[in-house]
Design a protein around this motif. Structure first.
Motif, PDB file in Angstrom:
ATOM      1  N   VAL B 177       0.879  -1.172   0.000  1.00 45.10           N
ATOM      2  CA  VAL B 177       0.000   0.000   0.000  1.00 45.10           C
ATOM      3  C   VAL B 177       0.917   1.223   0.000  1.00 45.10           C
ATOM      4  O   VAL B 177       1.953   1.219   0.665  1.00 45.10           O
ATOM      5  CB  VAL B 177      -0.901   0.062   1.254  1.00 45.10           C
ATOM      6  CG1 VAL B 177      -1.795   1.310   1.221  1.00 45.10           C
ATOM      7  CG2 VAL B 177      -1.758  -1.192   1.374  1.00 45.10           C
ATOM      8  N   GLY B 178       0.531   2.260  -0.748  1.00 44.08           N
ATOM      9  CA  GLY B 178       1.251   3.534  -0.685  1.00 44.08           C
ATOM     10  C   GLY B 178       0.250   4.637  -0.377  1.00 44.08           C
ATOM     11  O   GLY B 178      -0.893   4.590  -0.858  1.00 44.08           O
ATOM     12  N   CYS B 179       0.655   5.614   0.426  1.00 42.73           N
ATOM     13  CA  CYS B 179      -0.286   6.675   0.801  1.00 42.73           C
ATOM     14  C   CYS B 179       0.426   8.026   0.799  1.00 42.73           C
ATOM     15  O   CYS B 179       1.428   8.207   1.497  1.00 42.73           O
ATOM     16  CB  CYS B 179      -0.875   6.383   2.182  1.00 42.73           C
ATOM     17  SG  CYS B 179      -2.033   7.648   2.725  1.00 42.73           S
ATOM     18  N   GLY B 180      -0.091   8.951  -0.005  1.00 45.66           N
ATOM     19  CA  GLY B 180       0.429  10.314  -0.017  1.00 45.66           C
ATOM     20  C   GLY B 180      -0.604  11.252   0.606  1.00 45.66           C
ATOM     21  O   GLY B 180      -1.807  11.120   0.350  1.00 45.66           O
ATOM     22  N   VAL B 181      -0.122  12.177   1.416  1.00 45.68           N
ATOM     23  CA  VAL B 181      -1.022  13.148   2.057  1.00 45.68           C
ATOM     24  C   VAL B 181      -0.410  14.540   1.905  1.00 45.68           C
ATOM     25  O   VAL B 181       0.787  14.724   2.152  1.00 45.68           O
ATOM     26  CB  VAL B 181      -1.209  12.832   3.563  1.00 45.68           C
ATOM     27  CG1 VAL B 181      -2.049  13.907   4.247  1.00 45.68           C
ATOM     28  CG2 VAL B 181      -1.866  11.464   3.745  1.00 45.68           C
ATOM     29  N   SER B 182      -1.222  15.506   1.477  1.00 46.36           N
ATOM     30  CA  SER B 182      -0.765  16.895   1.405  1.00 46.36           C
ATOM     31  C   SER B 182      -1.767  17.746   2.178  1.00 46.36           C
ATOM     32  O   SER B 182      -2.986  17.624   1.977  1.00 46.36           O
ATOM     33  CB  SER B 182      -0.685  17.359  -0.050  1.00 46.36           C
ATOM     34  OG  SER B 182      -0.311  18.717  -0.090  1.00 46.36           O
ATOM     35  N   LEU B 183      -1.256  18.574   3.090  1.00 48.96           N
ATOM     36  CA  LEU B 183      -2.115  19.355   3.984  1.00 48.96           C
ATOM     37  C   LEU B 183      -1.691  20.816   3.977  1.00 48.96           C
ATOM     38  O   LEU B 183      -0.519  21.136   3.747  1.00 48.96           O
ATOM     39  CB  LEU B 183      -1.983  18.847   5.430  1.00 48.96           C
ATOM     40  CG  LEU B 183      -2.244  17.374   5.705  1.00 48.96           C
ATOM     41  CD1 LEU B 183      -1.889  17.047   7.162  1.00 48.96           C
ATOM     42  CD2 LEU B 183      -3.694  17.017   5.431  1.00 48.96           C
ATOM     43  N   ALA B 184      -2.680  21.707   4.230  1.00 50.23           N
ATOM     44  CA  ALA B 184      -2.355  23.116   4.511  1.00 50.23           C
ATOM     45  C   ALA B 184      -3.203  23.539   5.704  1.00 50.23           C
ATOM     46  O   ALA B 184      -4.329  23.052   5.890  1.00 50.23           O
ATOM     47  CB  ALA B 184      -2.639  23.979   3.299  1.00 50.23           C
ATOM     48  N   PHE B 185      -2.636  24.427   6.506  1.00 49.59           N
ATOM     49  CA  PHE B 185      -3.306  24.850   7.747  1.00 49.59           C
ATOM     50  C   PHE B 185      -3.432  26.361   7.803  1.00 49.59           C
ATOM     51  O   PHE B 185      -2.583  27.102   7.270  1.00 49.59           O
ATOM     52  CB  PHE B 185      -2.495  24.400   8.968  1.00 49.59           C
ATOM     53  CG  PHE B 185      -2.461  22.905   9.159  1.00 49.59           C
ATOM     54  CD1 PHE B 185      -3.381  22.288  10.000  1.00 49.59           C
ATOM     55  CD2 PHE B 185      -1.532  22.128   8.493  1.00 49.59           C
ATOM     56  CE1 PHE B 185      -3.348  20.911  10.183  1.00 49.59           C
ATOM     57  CE2 PHE B 185      -1.499  20.761   8.659  1.00 49.59           C
ATOM     58  CZ  PHE B 185      -2.402  20.146   9.506  1.00 49.59           C
ATOM     59  N   GLU B 186      -4.485  26.821   8.478  1.00 48.99           N
ATOM     60  CA  GLU B 186      -4.543  28.195   8.978  1.00 48.99           C
ATOM     61  C   GLU B 186      -4.652  28.054  10.471  1.00 48.99           C
ATOM     62  O   GLU B 186      -5.619  27.472  10.975  1.00 48.99           O
ATOM     63  CB  GLU B 186      -5.744  28.945   8.405  1.00 48.99           C
ATOM     64  CG  GLU B 186      -5.438  29.516   7.022  1.00 48.99           C
ATOM     65  CD  GLU B 186      -6.638  30.203   6.400  1.00 48.99           C
ATOM     66  OE1 GLU B 186      -7.563  30.565   7.160  1.00 48.99           O
ATOM     67  OE2 GLU B 186      -6.653  30.334   5.161  1.00 48.99           O
ATOM     68  N   GLY B 187      -3.652  28.566  11.177  1.00 47.44           N
ATOM     69  CA  GLY B 187      -3.600  28.273  12.605  1.00 47.44           C
ATOM     70  C   GLY B 187      -3.490  26.772  12.780  1.00 47.44           C
ATOM     71  O   GLY B 187      -2.667  26.132  12.125  1.00 47.44           O
ATOM     72  N   ASP B 188      -4.322  26.210  13.617  1.00 49.87           N
ATOM     73  CA  ASP B 188      -4.292  24.762  13.833  1.00 49.87           C
ATOM     74  C   ASP B 188      -5.298  24.030  12.957  1.00 49.87           C
ATOM     75  O   ASP B 188      -5.403  22.811  13.019  1.00 49.87           O
ATOM     76  CB  ASP B 188      -4.619  24.462  15.307  1.00 49.87           C
ATOM     77  CG  ASP B 188      -3.436  24.778  16.203  1.00 49.87           C
ATOM     78  OD1 ASP B 188      -2.311  24.886  15.661  1.00 49.87           O
ATOM     79  OD2 ASP B 188      -3.649  24.915  17.423  1.00 49.87           O
ATOM     80  N   VAL B 189      -6.041  24.794  12.186  1.00 50.07           N
ATOM     81  CA  VAL B 189      -7.128  24.160  11.434  1.00 50.07           C
ATOM     82  C   VAL B 189      -6.646  23.784  10.038  1.00 50.07           C
ATOM     83  O   VAL B 189      -6.036  24.594   9.336  1.00 50.07           O
ATOM     84  CB  VAL B 189      -8.336  25.117  11.343  1.00 50.07           C
ATOM     85  CG1 VAL B 189      -9.452  24.470  10.518  1.00 50.07           C
ATOM     86  CG2 VAL B 189      -8.846  25.464  12.739  1.00 50.07           C
ATOM     87  N   CYS B 190      -6.923  22.550   9.681  1.00 51.89           N
ATOM     88  CA  CYS B 190      -6.581  22.068   8.346  1.00 51.89           C
ATOM     89  C   CYS B 190      -7.542  22.694   7.343  1.00 51.89           C
ATOM     90  O   CYS B 190      -8.761  22.524   7.451  1.00 51.89           O
ATOM     91  CB  CYS B 190      -6.682  20.543   8.314  1.00 51.89           C
ATOM     92  SG  CYS B 190      -6.377  19.852   6.699  1.00 51.89           S
ATOM     93  N   THR B 191      -6.973  23.432   6.395  1.00 53.57           N
ATOM     94  CA  THR B 191      -7.840  24.138   5.445  1.00 53.57           C
ATOM     95  C   THR B 191      -7.878  23.460   4.085  1.00 53.57           C
ATOM     96  O   THR B 191      -8.792  23.684   3.304  1.00 53.57           O
ATOM     97  CB  THR B 191      -7.336  25.578   5.241  1.00 53.57           C
ATOM     98  OG1 THR B 191      -5.944  25.523   4.910  1.00 53.57           O
ATOM     99  CG2 THR B 191      -7.553  26.395   6.492  1.00 53.57           C
ATOM    100  N   SER B 192      -6.863  22.695   3.813  1.00 53.28           N
ATOM    101  CA  SER B 192      -6.967  21.917   2.575  1.00 53.28           C
ATOM    102  C   SER B 192      -6.219  20.609   2.765  1.00 53.28           C
ATOM    103  O   SER B 192      -5.246  20.539   3.529  1.00 53.28           O
ATOM    104  CB  SER B 192      -6.454  22.723   1.374  1.00 53.28           C
ATOM    105  OG  SER B 192      -5.103  22.428   1.123  1.00 53.28           O
ATOM    106  N   ALA B 193      -6.706  19.598   2.088  1.00 51.32           N
ATOM    107  CA  ALA B 193      -6.088  18.274   2.204  1.00 51.32           C
ATOM    108  C   ALA B 193      -6.338  17.511   0.923  1.00 51.32           C
ATOM    109  O   ALA B 193      -7.387  17.668   0.287  1.00 51.32           O
ATOM    110  CB  ALA B 193      -6.682  17.524   3.391  1.00 51.32           C
TER     111      ALA B 193
END
Lengths: 759, 270
Positions: B177-193
């Motif tokens: 299994v392979g898993c890629g994750v990309s995240l962006a935050f504003e403060g502590d809140v994940c705003t994009s994933a």
């Protein structure tokens, strides 16, 4: 024996073959070529089990560039006769059918025909033009399926041996064997704790890096020359002689450098085909297997189904041991269930033992020897059960083994009484080791297991030739798979009292030295070592006679010391000592060249024991096992070249780690091997292993002048049970089937903890 | 390629093509080497992001410091292709075109939102990377088309990506299994994933439900658990020599949680 002070033995000089190997000069099986050679290729069965109704090779033979085609029709029928092959026994009737299928194809990859052509591309094209009509039969892969009464039968002539009365119907169970000592019924009646467990192992391949390869040249006058990668060129000669009807003196076999064998290169696959193709084509024929062919058609070791029952008193005395081992032999009878049954409880001095073994055929490649054939398999079951017993009794696993360990005088369940052996010393060394006394990191756990291998001696021939400058060539006839050339040269130098670099060892072809049994059974340093020492002693005796002649004294009035002949005492007279160089220079005047020879059947191989300690960490979410630390402890008799002994101890552990964690043959529903390559047949890579630590325990073998014991096979016996026990202690889940691969271990952990799995 | 009449193959690093030819799996009528085409073998920074030539070797990608800083997950995925030796030749473009659902570059590039620039007889077009694969060994490329470059978008502050794969060994293996994750935050809140999953279906998956579970959360255990469950639910794996359905499905969730933790850690320090 008295503690002897050595000068050369125990040092670590460069190996004689080292420079050639690191510079690329060494020639391995596929590196031999002749002008005008053809390329040979094998057509292999696409079916697991099929009657060969007909083979039409006419279109292939007509293809321009094709010079010869062979099928089973080119090989005579063989008698039903068992001959030794390495550590295994083989039946010539079966060997001829394994190298070329006759009535039936018995496994996916079984050779059906072979061609020789002017190029590899033409040879491959020719294979496609061979028209084989198969009638596909139901097949059976696994050992317990093969033992069922309604299983597809591979060989109509097999009636299970060792069963009274002799069965009248055909069976896949070729043989039943048993061994017994004492009375297990009485033993279990006295037991305060009894545990009985069932185990399985998957077949695993030796995984030598060099595929099978050979070059055959059959001349018009009937002489055959063969270069091949093998553990025993005399055995290759013997097999080819019998299978092809050629006298041994007409076949000269040259052993190439060997890129690993581990037992798997003690039999023939390509060689008889290459010779027959060369005879038919009138040209040399070279054949090299692909890696896929190595997996599909050369011998792994057995998979197994096993049961072990132990009875013990609360204070840790094992009072009864009972086991059943059923082993896959592959397509023809001859699994290592015999040695497995004998090795099973050999580490223990028990009063009551019963062992029953079954040799079972199924539609897989015929098994071949693999490093201590059978012993690692039965040790997986026995040592895992011993560890569970230790947990049950709350006794340290080393202490439990010490409580029951075999010692000098122990009578084994298969007959022999041990002379001086070193198991107790190994257990004590393991217990005292820095590793065993070190604290475990949180979440990690430690496993321990012991292992045994007989070690063998057998037929050996050697010679020592003194050159005209007094340097020495020692000649033996066993391919060097573990550093034996260095060890033999060192023993010769030690015996002669001259420096190591004044001795050059060579491995002679089958026409240039007398017969030698295969490189196998951890025998070469022991048995060839004896023959080399004897040859050198002949040289020394001759030197003394020559000096006595020059000095005009009696031969027993001179002695050999530090590479020189001296008068035995001042009474003899005053003479300048004569070095080997001086004696060699005057040899022509004193009786001719100075050489020694020896031919023996070496007896008294010292049994080998080892104890392994391993720390593991288990990723409980993924089932991935990390080997954190590993120590291999072994009674090595006397380590002639300690680095190569340590190399054996490390290599065996590395192979055992692969066997434990990932290696297995995966068959599809049609009986076709689905992972015939190193990508999906997962041997460990370097980054999977920690540095394997070694502790050499030296309990000299009293029957060898230097105390040598074989060391090559013992280290693959304990790893699987040591790792399984560490996993059990880390997770609380005892794995009983190999391999303990991530999907299997993960499933077992989830089954043991359904709540976690559901999250 | 056009002259080869469909029998042509592109040669970039050759680490799949040559192996397949030796194994007799493919016998191309023509082989077109693209390693001398400048725009296919260079990495350029443009519009705040990166344009990576499709034939740039994994080793060159691994040595590009600014790329590794902006897209560590993509770079670590590309640097898992083959072995050290193979990485001197192997390219991300080739890895994608081989179209193995287990290819390491796939999930990381899908998570990164990479766009492919494709050149063909009819001109140029752009394609989101998750639309490339049609099935094991099959792409949506038209005959004669090839991938010229892979475009990674600009990275905002507090963003990070990660790629994890499960292999039974520690290297020289193919992802179970392979898993890629990309995240962006504003403060502590994940705003994009974005979440990419490999080796659990005929093609690399973009798992929208897993991303939805993370967006708007502070990556609380509950959000991670819902994202992991979404990954498990998205799996359509097979039982084969590399893993079972049950194991692959379970591991998809495990890797989601672990890769998310690494991506979040990188975002916080970015």
């Amino acid at each position: 024996m008295s503690a002897r002070q050595f000068k050369v033995v125990g040092t670590r000089p460069n190996r004689p073959d080292g420079a050639d190997k690191v510079t690329g000069r060494a020639r391995f099986g596929a590196d031999w070529n002749m002008p005008g050679q053809l390329t040979g290729r094998v057509l292999r069965s696409p079916h697991a089990h099929a009657v060969i109704e007909s083979i039409d090779v006419s279109r292939a033979a007509a293809l321009p560039g094709v010079k010869a085609v062979v099928t089973a029709a080119d090989f005579g029928e063989q008698e039903n006769r068992i001959v030794p092959a390495g550590e295994m026994q083989v039946n010539l009737r079966d060997v001829t059918r394994n190298v070329m299928a006759r009535e039936k194809a018995l496994y996916h990859g079984h050779a059906v025909a072979a061609v020789a052509a002017t190029s590899d591309a033409i040879a491959r094209d020719a294979l496609k033009l061979i028209d084989v009509r198969y009638r596909v039969l139901p097949h059976v892969i696994d050992v317990d399926d093969a033992m069922k009464p309604d299983a597809p039968i591979l060989h109509d002539h097999i009636r299970t041996e060792g069963v009274e009365p002799r069965p009248t119907v055909a069976s896949n169970v070729a043989k039943r064997i048993d061994f017994a000592k004492g009375d297990v019924g009485k033993g279990f009646a006295a037991a305060e704790v009894t545990i009985e467990r069932r185990f399985r192992t998957a077949p695993v391949h030796q995984g030598y890096i060099e595929p099978h390869a050979c070059l055959a040249s059959a001349a018009e006058d009937g002489q055959v020359q063969l270069w091949t990668t093998t553990q025993g060129h005399f055995q290759v000669r013997g097999f080819c002689s019998r299978l092809l009807g050629i006298e041994t003196s007409q076949i000269r076999v040259m052993a190439a450098e060997i890129g690993g064998g581990f037992g798997g290169k003690t039999v023939v696959y390509l060689e008889p085909l290459a010779i027959r193709l060369s005879q038919k084509a009138g040209k040399p024929v070279k054949m090299v297997m692909t890696r896929e062919e190595v997996f599909r058609a050369s011998g792994p070791t057995s998979g197994s189904v096993m049961r072990v029952k132990l009875g013990a008193t609360r204070d840790g005395r094992i009072v009864a041991a009972d086991a059943t081992f059923a082993f896959q032999a592959g397509a023809f009878p001859g699994s290592p269930v015999g040695p497995a049954s004998m090795c099973s409880f050999a580490c223990y001095d028990l009063d009551n033992i019963k062992v029953e073994g079954f040799d079972v055929v199924s539609n897989r490649p015929k098994v071949a020897a693999y490093r201590a054939p059978g012993a690692p398999i039965s040790a997986w079951a026995v040592e895992s059960t011993i560890d569970e017993l230790a947990q049950e009794l709350g006794i340290d696993p080393i202490d439990l083994r010490l409580r029951n360990a075999a010692r000098e005088g122990t009578k084994t369940h298969y007959g022999p009484v041990f002379n001086r052996i070193g198991l107790v010393e190994c257990l004590e060394a393991a217990k005292a080791s820095a590793h065993y006394r070190s604290p475990l990191k949180p979440g990690a756990a430690r496993g321990v297991a012991a292992g045994f291998w007989f070690n063998v001696g057998a037929d050996s021939s050697a010679a020592a030739h003194v050159g005209e400058d007094g340097t020495v060539t020692v000649i033996s006839g066993n391919p060097d798979i573990g550093g034996s050339r260095a060890a033999l040269a060192m023993m010769a130098a030690e015996e002669l009292g001259i420096p190591y670099d004044k001795v050059r060892p060579i491995i002679a072809d089958t026409a240039s030295i007398g017969f030698n049994f295969v490189t196998g059974g951890s025998r070469v340093t022991f048995a060839n070592g004896l023959a080399i020492i004897n040859s050198v002693r002949e040289v020394i005796g001759e030197c003394k006679r020559r000096a006595a002649k020059l000095w005009e004294v009696e031969p027993d009035a001179v002695v050999w010391e530090n590479g020189e002949v001296k008068p035995a005492s001042t009474n003899v007279g005053t003479f300048e000592p004569l070095s080997l160089a001086k004696l060699a220079a005057s040899a022509g005047k004193t009786g001719g060249p100075i050489n020694g020879h020896s031919q023996i059947n070496a007896q008294g191989a010292g049994p080998g024991f080892g104890v392994h300690v391993v720390d593991v960490e288990v990723d409980k979410e993924t089932g991935i096992v990390t080997i954190l630390r590993y120590t291999s402890v072994q009674d090595v008799g006397t380590a002639i070249h300690p680095s190569y002994v340590e190399g054996q101890m490390q290599g065996g552990a590395a192979q055992g780690i692969g066997w434990a964690l990932n290696e297995e043959y995966i068959y599809d529903r049609n009986g076709k091997l689905d992972n015939a390559g190193f990508l999906d047949y997962r041997m460990p890579v370097a980054s999977d292993l920690p540095m394997i630590e070694t502790i050499m325990v030296e309990v000299p073998n009293p029957t060898h002048p230097y105390g040598v014991r074989g060391v090559g096979e013992v280290p693959i016996v304990p790893p699987m049970a040591a790792i399984g026990s560490a996993i059990a202690r880390a997770t609380g889940v005892r794995m009983r089937d190999l391999p303990m691969s991530p999907p299997r271990l993960s499933a077992a952990l989830d089954a043991a903890s359904p709540r976690l799995a559901a999250e | 390629m056009a002259a080869a009449n469909g029998a042509g193959r592109i040669l970039a690093g050759g680490t799949d093509l040559l192996v397949q030819m030796r194994a007799g799996v493919v016998a191309p009528g023509a082989i077109v080497d693209v390693k001398r085409i400048a725009e296919m073998t260079t990495i350029v920074e443009e519009l705040g992001g990166f344009r990576i030539g499709a034939a740039v070797s994994a080793a060159v990608i691994g040595e590009h410091e600014r790329l590794a800083q902006a897209w560590p997950g993509v770079v670590e995925a590309v640097n898992l292709i083959g072995s050290k030796q193979v990485q001197g030749r192997a390219s991300a473009g080739g890895n994608l075109c081989n179209a193995s659902p287990a290819a390491d570059s796939g999930p990381a590039l899908v998570a990164a939102g990479a766009m492919l620039t494709i050149q063909g007889p009819k001109g140029r077009r752009d394609l989101p990377v998750e639309k490339l694969h049609a099935g094991p060994g099959r792409t949506t490329l038209e005959p004669g088309e090839l991938i010229v470059s892979i475009v990674l978008p600009p990275r905002p502050a507090r963003s990070g990506d990660a790629y994890l794969r499960l292999i039974p060994r520690t290297e020289m293996d193919i992802a179970v299994v392979g898993c890629g994750v990309s995240l962006a935050f504003e403060g502590d809140v994940c705003t994009s994933a974005r979440v990419g999953l490999g080796a659990v279906a005929p093609t690399v998956l973009l798992v929208g439900d897993a991303a939805s579970a993370l967006i708007g959360s502070r990556l609380e255990p509950d959000a991670i658990a819902r994202a992991a469950a979404a990954c498990r639910a998205a799996c359509r794996p097979i039982d084969d020599k590399r893993g079972t359905i049950a194991y692959r499905t379970k591991i998809a969730g495990v890797l989601l949680a672990r890769a998310t933790a690494i991506a979040a850690q990188r975002a916080r320090s970015h």
